[in-house]
Structures are given as C-alpha cells and as structure tokens.
Design an enzyme around this catalytic site. Structure first.
Site, PDB file in Angstrom:
ATOM      1  CB  CYS A  14      46.158  30.892  55.973  1.00 27.24           C
ATOM      2  SG  CYS A  14      47.146  31.276  55.335  1.00 27.24           S
ATOM      3  CB  THR A  15      41.183  30.978  59.116  1.00 26.57           C
ATOM      4  OG1 THR A  15      41.999  30.207  59.547  1.00 26.57           O
ATOM      5  CG2 THR A  15      39.673  30.707  59.297  1.00 26.57           C
TER       6      THR A  15
END
Length: 219
Positions: free
Chosen positions: A45-46
């Site tokens: 997700c980063t």
C-alpha cells in the site's frame, strides 16, 4: 449492502487528513476515485499511495478527485504519509480517510457487518478485503470497481485508463475494446441502430462482423 456497478455510492461523514468531509458534498459535480487499504504502514500500500500521488495531476486534469481510505485513525495516516514521501518520492496531497470504527469499510461492502467496530487489534490479514477501487461519477453512482489481493500491487495507470473509458462512454454511445487507450478506435454500442449511426458517423465504420462497428474515438 452489496454494491454493484450503477449502485449509488454510499454517502458518509468522516475525518480525513484534510479535515472532516461529507463524501457526496466533497465529490461535488465531478468524478472521484476512492481507493482503500487494510492498514497503515503496509509495504504494498505504501508503494500504491506514492504512485497515486504522482498520478494525481492526471486525475485532476480529468475533473476527478482522489481520496484514500485506511482502517486506522487519521493521526496514523499523517505519520505514514512521511514514510510514503520518503520512500516513493511523492508527497500525498490528496485526503486520506480515517476509518477506525470500520464504518466506511462496511458501508462499501469491504468488511462484513460482524467485523466489529474498531480497527484496534486488527491485522492487515483481518482487513484483507479492504483493497478496492471505486470509480464514482458526477451522479454519485459507482461506474467501476476493482478489488486486488494484498500481495498484488494495483495498477493505477489502469485506473486512469478506466476513468478515461468511463468518461468517454458516459458522453457518447460507444464502448472501448480490449486494451483501448485514449485516442484509439472505439465500438458503436448495439443500442444505436445503423440508421442512427449513419447520422453520427457519415464517413461510415469498419465492420468485420455486422455486430461489430468500429469508428474513430469521438471528440
């Protein structure tokens, strides 16, 4: 509530990294992308949030707002944003919704009703289904949905392509074929008769089969 294409995008009030919003009011008269994450400080997700931050000007140019969601408090999002900018090279300038009570995740059918009412103590695996992208039109209905597993990073170039198709087909009675990109030929939809198509496309169309009518993309 099960959500499908053409369902109304549920409205809600929530805290974000840019203050409280009422979702439908925040969308306004344009388009919106809502994309969700199972937890802050997760590696895949980063990378996604950072890439979307770099693409945001492209969405803005298409009158489309971008908003993220993670089932953690807003304060956590602010700290995570620092890591995203440091590791991905793009600052997150779009709002991130905090969903510590899981209410928005449930509203958008990403978690079951019996999932509880707090993000505290939940792991990314517990929230694995909070990995959806919703394309929402000016009429506040869902035009498209994508859901990926945690192990597979989402392709936001594809989300941009999808938005281009949704916007084009909302304005013209055409459909976009496989691997279509902005500027490519399109297909006249079956609901348009040949007589009506002749009025719209006086130069005619390519038709390898009677039910396939290919024309240049309308402007």
């Amino acid at each position: 509530m099960a959500l499908r294409i053409n369902s109304e995008a549920p409205d809600f009030v929530a805290q974000t990294t840019q203050g409280e919003i009422s979702f439908h009011e925040w969308i306004g008269n344009g388009w919106a992308i809502l994309f969700s994450h199972p937890k802050d400080f997760t590696p895949v997700c980063t990378t996604e949030l950072g890439y979307m931050a770099g693409l945001e000007p492209e969405f803005k140019a298409r009158d489309c707002k971008v908003i993220g969601l993670s089932v953690d408090p807003v304060d956590n999002h602010a700290e995570w944003a620092k890591d995203i900018e440091e590791t991905q090279g793009n600052a997150v300038n779009y709002p991130m919704i905090g969903d510590p009570t899981l209410s928005v995740a449930k509203l958008y059918d990403m978690l079951p009703e019996d999932a509880g009412d707090t993000s505290e103590g939940r792991t990314p695996v517990d929230n694995a289904t909070v990995r959806s992208v919703f394309v929402i039109g000016p009429d506040k209905t869902i035009k498209a949905m994508l859901t990926y597993p945690m192990s597979t990073g989402r392709n936001f170039d594809e989300v941009l392509r999808l938005l281009d198709s949704c916007q084009l087909t909302a304005s013209h009675q055409v459909a976009t074929p496989v691997n279509w990109k902005h500027g490519d030929n399109v297909i006249i939809v079956p609901a348009v008769s040949d007589e009506e198509a002749k009025e719209r496309y006086p130069d005619g169309w390519e038709s390898p089969k009677p039910y396939i009518r290919i024309v240049p993309q309308p402007q």
